[in-house]
Design a protein around this motif. Structure first.
Motif, PDB file in Angstrom:
ATOM      1  N   SER B 112       0.850  -1.194   0.000  1.00  0.00           N
ATOM      2  CA  SER B 112       0.000   0.000   0.000  1.00  0.00           C
ATOM      3  C   SER B 112       0.881   1.237   0.000  1.00  0.00           C
ATOM      4  N   SER B 113       0.321   2.347  -0.465  1.00  0.00           N
ATOM      5  CA  SER B 113       1.112   3.559  -0.526  1.00  0.00           C
ATOM      6  C   SER B 113       0.318   4.785  -0.115  1.00  0.00           C
ATOM      7  N   SER B 114      -0.864   4.578   0.459  1.00  0.00           N
ATOM      8  CA  SER B 114      -1.601   5.744   0.955  1.00  0.00           C
ATOM      9  C   SER B 114      -2.566   5.330   2.047  1.00  0.00           C
ATOM     10  N   LEU B 115      -2.991   6.313   2.820  1.00  0.00           N
ATOM     11  CA  LEU B 115      -3.914   6.064   3.917  1.00  0.00           C
ATOM     12  C   LEU B 115      -4.690   7.347   4.172  1.00  0.00           C
ATOM     13  N   VAL B 116      -5.974   7.215   4.490  1.00  0.00           N
ATOM     14  CA  VAL B 116      -6.776   8.392   4.800  1.00  0.00           C
ATOM     15  C   VAL B 116      -6.977   8.434   6.309  1.00  0.00           C
ATOM     16  N   ASP B 117      -6.519   9.500   6.935  1.00  0.00           N
ATOM     17  CA  ASP B 117      -6.665   9.650   8.383  1.00  0.00           C
ATOM     18  C   ASP B 117      -7.915  10.464   8.641  1.00  0.00           C
ATOM     19  N   LYS B 118      -8.945   9.792   9.189  1.00  0.00           N
ATOM     20  CA  LYS B 118     -10.209  10.486   9.390  1.00  0.00           C
ATOM     21  C   LYS B 118     -10.394  10.911  10.841  1.00  0.00           C
ATOM     22  N   SER B 119      -9.317  10.867  11.616  1.00  0.00           N
ATOM     23  CA  SER B 119      -9.472  11.197  13.026  1.00  0.00           C
ATOM     24  C   SER B 119      -8.888  12.567  13.340  1.00  0.00           C
ATOM     25  N   VAL B 120      -8.826  13.436  12.329  1.00  0.00           N
ATOM     26  CA  VAL B 120      -8.223  14.746  12.573  1.00  0.00           C
ATOM     27  C   VAL B 120      -9.303  15.794  12.826  1.00  0.00           C
ATOM     28  N   SER B 121      -8.867  16.897  13.411  1.00  0.00           N
ATOM     29  CA  SER B 121      -9.795  17.997  13.652  1.00  0.00           C
ATOM     30  C   SER B 121      -9.395  19.149  12.736  1.00  0.00           C
ATOM     31  N   ASP B 122     -10.417  19.839  12.210  1.00  0.00           N
ATOM     32  CA  ASP B 122     -10.138  20.920  11.258  1.00  0.00           C
ATOM     33  C   ASP B 122      -9.371  22.089  11.891  1.00  0.00           C
ATOM     34  N   ASP B 123      -9.408  22.178  13.226  1.00  0.00           N
ATOM     35  CA  ASP B 123      -8.804  23.343  13.877  1.00  0.00           C
ATOM     36  C   ASP B 123      -7.304  23.167  14.137  1.00  0.00           C
TER      37      ASP B 123
END
Lengths: 278, 419, 303, 224
Positions: B112-123
């Motif tokens: 694999s060569s990518s990952l989506v981190d959905k645990s971030v905050s926009d601030d």
């Protein structure tokens, strides 16, 4: 004909006798079910015997509608309407009002209903307010204000579905129809030397794609409103309606199996769970 | 401190088991990062393993495109670590720029060569690291540039849809405007709609009621609204003929909307006195409870005409066959492809799909409404042309293996798959 | 020939004949007779346990042969992607696949992408696998990977690495300690995927995300409603497909016909097909009779 | 006024929602829309329920034909509502789900609502039979095509189709009924379904636009 149930006079003796017989039959069933029950306590056996017998009675009452409308069907239908209406209302109350609204509206109420409080949200109050506005319908003078929540809902539905249908039913279906008219094309020589009417042969598979493409086009022609269906256009529209008829016939035939399964399920219930003769 | 962060993250991620295990395995990791305080992860890794002579992994962390924020996409270029025999996988680490210690946000397997981190905050602004695990050793990349997630105002993947909307919607509006100026429009006949007046007339003659069912869906379904708009036109005719109408509904909101519609129709026909709320009544939200009650109404009231217009499911045939039994004229219309066969088989007339939505315009005979139908036809013409073009391209691409053809084919696919 | 079958055939034949005679005479048969007739047909078939030998259609036969022709000890993954509502249709398929693969001594990997599938999978293991194959050893012959959230995302991950998604099996045992996983790293090491399910994620997702990308043969088993949508994938992307009760029944008959040890196994799908077949015959008879009656009446009117 | 305000609300909200589909940042709106709908629909239960009760009380009071059955409806409604709202007999009390196994609510559902619903559903088997006897007659070309397609699929769903045409050689295997049935399902059937769906999409677009533009407004009642 079943329509000719005529004007039977008030309940005759025959009807009364039938009622009594049915009552006796189901009473016997209850007793025998209760005495042969497997549960731990007598009370549970009596209860389960009653429940099974009652479910069987309701099942047969609904089936009796096939003969004609009759007091048993009327009883089952009216009971069904009352109980199920309340069933959905209770579910709506517990899942929406208590499950969604209360956790966003009031800490006290959350504690009372034992649901975890989440956070205050003005949105839920607005929805609540519109719900109250809807109830204005009950007041003769202010009834017109109840149209507001309806306007919100219809506006949402119209706006959202416009884009959604265009996406999934228009764009996607048009895109799905993009397919080559010749499957596995490896030149004309190959095509003709392997010509056959085998189901997985190149000719039949390609013919399938032709039918899909021509069928979709002609089907769309059939739906044209503002053009007279005459000449070439008329012929295409006629082919279109034929394709639609094949679709309807095929779907009908295919669904029969599922429908029979339902009946098998009910008869199995009667024979197995109730009468234990299977 | 680190373990805590790790733990709170693990709640929101399906790989939490791995995270917990790893946080135990590398418990030294937190300690060293804490001790060195200002140090980044990169230094600690090179401490452990200076042996392998490979360049560090290069990585790119950017805000995920076309989303609602709260997501960052990390992609990396493996520098040859995955070729090592003991390679176990990648770890993706994240550090908010205020914090010192990074946290593990996910792992990725070989290849694999990518990952989506959905645990971030926009601030918050973050930097990312990618570590290749080889045996017991970890090779950590340099930090990525600063990145912050944000939401986009416009989803670019939907541009083809927007164009379709402009063409189809635009032509509907265009023809509505044209029709306002009084241009006459030809419209083909729809048998089911021609029969509406006949059905109402027959009910009047026989002195029997009309049954109207606006489907079993709630008011948040377009088909229900289509059924109600037809009721709006039909109601006028019914009021003029002074016939009785019965409209059982499956939900309370449809009852409310149905009453508004019918009251308006009676008003428009100049018969407000003849209207009564009792014409429209709620039965039960239960699908077959509703069907049972409609069947009861059919055999007891014996309506002379039945209209089924809206969303229907399995109950379609139950109602239509019972209606047929009592000899009523039946007109049905639905956009549920699965139920159309049953209506076609059991009813006298059936409005098929699109015809249901066109029916109220037809019945209104109002130029503006009729203009919208012409707009729909333009949409169909566009669809047909697109299909022809697409099929042509696919066929040619399948027969001649040309690069341009294949590219064109891919373009068509991408345009219509919208992702 | 059993008494039940003879009674039923006489009943159906007599009934159809009677309705035919009535129709031809120009009398409309009261629909209550038709109701009674179809109801009794189904009831009789159930009561007398009527069943017909289903012969496998090519698409089912292809599925059967695929399992049959794998070398002994091949790795087969079975995905249980369904819920209790679909169980009557696809449950029998799961039983068959388990029986067939274990009889062929293949290694079984069981998993599910549906939360509701977990319990059904456990039931199948307890009710079919353990009692019928006491010799099959956990970890060596079969393994239960259980359920993971993520839908087709799970497929994506296991396509390159099982351990990334399943550090342990459903019982918490590390995969590395299971002998079956010595040679199996990812889906690409699996010889056949059997996907049983009627919703999303289901057969389609397995085809798109595992079969196409990993070039792994897939056999599907689905509810009847979904089957038509999957036909286009056969035979290239789907090696075989079982559609609804009928597909399951065909597989059951293949199994009972080819294996002595399964001669007396429970065949719920075949049992369901008895009433189904008889009802279909009756419905077809109705269509024919209706048309005969129609043409007779038109002729009469013509005169 | 009584009509203008709702008209404005509808147009504004409709337009916003058309555009929201294209904007990832407005995803929350869609969720909000369905929450709004759910809450309002719950309030609507008051209207529906009170109307149900009123209609049946009227029937009983006026001794309308069949008024006795209205008592059954009211009894069932009242009993279920009482048990459901107060979670009577729920093993977990007020904290339990209303459909907790063993609760009275669930028992009534299981032995009353569920069999009634399943039986009503199973009536379809009978109606399918009567419809095939009556409606599938070759009256014209369209009806004949419908009937032939249905017949082939029915044959293909039973063993009969296979047995009847098993002699057909492999190079002509499309003529074997099971294969033909599959071919019909995947080719003409698919084409018809698609044409219908594309048409529906256009119908929805046009009707939604008529609603948003305020051309179609009968459902909002009258001005007076």
């Amino acid at each position: 004909m079943a329509t000719g149930n005529g004007n039977r006079k008030s309940p005759s003796n025959a009807v009364k006798i039938i009622l009594v017989i049915v009552a006796v039959v189901f009473l016997i069933s209850w007793i025998s079910k209760a005495t042969t029950g497997m549960a731990d306590s007598t009370w549970l056996n009596i209860r389960d015997g009653f429940l099974i017998t009652f479910a069987a009675f309701l099942t047969l009452s609904i089936f009796s509608f096939l003969y004609n409308d009759n007091p048993f069907y009327k009883f089952a239908e009216h009971l069904y309407v009352g109980v199920s209406a309340a069933y959905w209302m209770c579910l709506g109350f517990w899942s929406i009002i208590v499950g969604n609204f209360v956790p966003h509206a009031s800490k006290t109420l959350s504690t009372f209903f034992k649901v975890p409080f989440q956070e205050y949200s003005w949105f839920y109050y607005v929805a609540f307010a519109f719900g109250v506005i809807l109830l204005m319908r009950l007041l003769p003078k202010a009834g017109w204000i109840a149209r507001w929540p309806l306007a919100v809902i219809i506006g949402t539905t119209a706006g959202f579905n416009l884009s959604r249908y265009l996406h999934s039913d228009f764009m996607s279906q048009v895109g799905n129809t993009f397919q080559p008219l010749f499957v596995d094309w490896q030149g004309a020589g190959h095509f003709f030397s392997n010509l056959s009417l085998a189901a997985d042969g190149q000719l039949v598979m390609s013919a399938g794609n032709w039918i899909v493409v021509v069928g979709v086009l002609c089907g769309l022609v059939y739906f044209f409103f503002s053009k007279e269906h005459k000449g070439m256009f008329g012929a295409a529209s006629r082919l279109g309606i034929w394709i639609l008829m094949i679709t309807f016939g095929a779907s009908f035939g295919y669904t029969v199996m599922g429908r029979i399964s339902l009946l098998v399920g009910r008869i199995t219930f009667l024979f197995d769970d109730w009468l234990s003769i299977l | 401190m680190l373990t805590n962060q790790d733990h709170s993250f693990s709640k929101s991620h399906p790989c939490h088991i791995i995270v917990i295990i790893l946080s135990f395995v590398f418990s030294g990791f937190g300690a060293s990062a804490q001790a060195e305080d200002t140090a980044t992860v990169a230094t600690y890794s090179s401490d452990i393993s200076p042996a392998v002579d490979l360049p560090p992994i290069t990585l790119l962390a950017v805000d995920t495109d076309n989303d609602n924020g709260g997501s960052i996409t990390i992609s990396w270029d493996d520098a040859g670590y995955s070729e090592l025999p003991q390679f176990r996988g990648y770890e993706i680490l994240r550090r908010s720029i205020q914090a010192n210690a990074p946290v593990l946000v996910g792992t990725a397997p070989h290849g694999s060569s990518s990952l989506v981190d959905k645990s971030v905050s926009d601030d918050t602004t973050y930097v990312y690291y990618v570590a290749a695990t080889v045996g017991e050793e970890r090779f950590v990349s340099d930090s990525s540039s600063h990145v912050q997630s944000t939401w986009q105002i416009y989803n670019t993947t939907l541009t083809p849809l927007l164009i379709a909307l402009i063409i189809v919607g635009g032509s509907v509006i265009f023809f509505i405007e044209t029709a306002k100026r009084g241009r006459k429009l030809f419209l083909r006949k729809i048998a089911g709609l021609e029969a509406v007046n006949e059905a109402v007339g027959r009910a009047t003659e026989m002195g029997r009621p009309i049954l109207f069912v606006a489907g079993i869906a709630d008011i948040d379904d377009v088909q229900t609204i289509a059924g109600l708009t037809i009721l709006g036109r039909l109601g006028r005719t019914i009021a003029e003929y002074d016939t009785k109408i019965t409209m059982p509904t499956r939900t309370s909101l449809v009852m409310t909307a149905g009453r508004e519609t019918l009251r308006e129709a009676y008003m428009a026909a100049g018969r407000p006195d003849a209207y009564s709320d009792d014409m429209v009544f709620y039965v039960s939200d239960e699908q077959f409870g509703f069907a049972a009650a409609v069947d009861g109404i059919l055999v007891r009231d014996k309506p002379a005409a039945c209209f089924y217009l809206g969303t229907f499911h399995a109950e379609s045939l139950i109602m239509a066959e019972t209606g047929n039994l009592i000899g009523a004229i039946q007109i049905a219309g639905t956009a549920q492809p699965a139920q159309l066969p049953f209506f076609v088989a059991a009813c006298d007339y059936t409005l098929i799909g699109e015809e249901l939505f066109a029916a109220s315009a037809y019945l209104s005979e109002e130029p503006r409404q009729l203009g919208s139908l012409k707009g729909q036809d333009v949409g169909k013409a566009v669809a047909m042309m697109l299909i022809l073009a697409g099929v042509l391209i696919m066929t040619l691409a399948s027969m001649w293996e040309l690069d341009t053809m294949n590219q064109l084919q891919q373009l068509m696919r991408d345009l219509f798959s919208l992702n | 020939m059993s008494v039940g079958l003879i009674t039923s055939v006489v009943f159906i034949g007599g009934g159809v004949l009677w309705i035919l005679v009535q129709s031809v005479k120009g009398r409309d048969v009261d629909r209550r007779w038709i109701f009674l007739f179809i109801g009794s047909t189904v009831a009789l078939a159930l009561l007398f346990h009527i069943r017909f030998g289903e012969k496998a259609t090519p698409i089912v036969k292809a599925a059967f042969n695929q399992i049959e022709n794998l070398p002994e000890g091949a790795s087969v993954l079975i995905a249980f992607d369904y819920d209790p509502a679909m169980e009557p249709e696809v449950g029998p398929m799961a039983d068959c696949f388990i029986r067939h693969t274990l009889a062929r001594k293949h290694k079984l990997f069981l998993m599910t992408l549906w939360a509701t599938g977990q319990a059904l999978m456990t039931n199948t293991v307890e009710d079919v696998l353990k009692p019928e194959f006491p010799e099959a050893e956990y970890g060596t012959d079969y393994v239960n990977l259980g359920y993971k959230v993520g839908g087709f995302g799970v497929i994506n991950v296991v396509l390159s690495d099982f351990r990334a998604m399943y550090p342990t099996d459903a019982h918490g045992t590390l995969l590395d300690s299971l002998p079956m996983f010595n040679k199996v790293r990812s889906l690409r090491d699996i010889d056949l995927i059997i996907s049983i399910g009627g919703g999303t994620p289901g057969v389609k997702e397995w085809v798109l995300f595992a079969g196409n990308r990993g070039n792994i043969p897939i056999v599907g088993g689905t509810a009847a409603v979904v089957a038509p949508l999957l036909y286009p994938y056969y035979p290239r992307q789907l090696v075989g497909l079982l559609g609804g009760t009928k597909g399951a029944a065909e597989y059951e008959s293949e199994l009972t016909g080819n294996y002595d040890r399964f001669k007396d196994m429970d065949t719920p799908a075949l049992r369901m097909m008895g009433p189904q077949t008889m009802a279909h015959v009756v419905v077809m008879a109705f269509i024919i009779i209706g048309n005969i009656a129609y043409f007779r009446s038109r002729k009469r009117e013509g005169k | 006024m009584k009509r203008q305000i709702p008209m404005m609300i509808l147009s504004t909200i409709g337009t916003i929602f058309v555009l929201a589909y294209f904007s990832p940042g407005l995803e929350e709106l869609e969720k909000g829309g369905s929450i709004f709908f759910d809450v309002v629909a719950c309030f609507a239960f008051f209207l529906g329920g009170s109307n149900l009760v009123r209609v049946h009380i009227q029937k009983i009071a006026r001794h309308n034909p069949g008024w006795g059955y209205s008592i059954v409806t009211l009894f069932g409604f009242g009993l279920m509502l009482f048990i459901g709202l107060f979670k009577l007999g729920n093993p977990l009390g007020i904290a339990g789900a209303p459909t907790e196994p063993g609760s009275w609510f669930q028992i009534i559902f299981q032995y009353c609502v569920a069999p009634l619903s399943a039986t009503m559903y199973s009536l379809l088997a009978f109606f399918v039979a009567s419809a095939s006897y009556r409606a599938f007659r070759a009256k014209n070309t369209e009806a004949t095509i419908l009937l032939v397609a249905a017949f082939i699929i029915l044959l293909g769903r039973t063993q009969l189709g296979l047995v009847m045409t098993s002699w057909v050689p492999d190079w002509l295997s499309i003529a074997q009924i099971p294969n033909l049935a599959v071919f019909i399902m995947t080719s003409p059937n698919l084409a018809g379904q698609r044409a219908i769906m594309i048409g529906i999409a256009l119908g929805v677009v046009s009707m939604s636009l008529r609603l948003i533009l305020g051309i179609e407004r009968s459902y909002l009642g009258s001005d007076s």
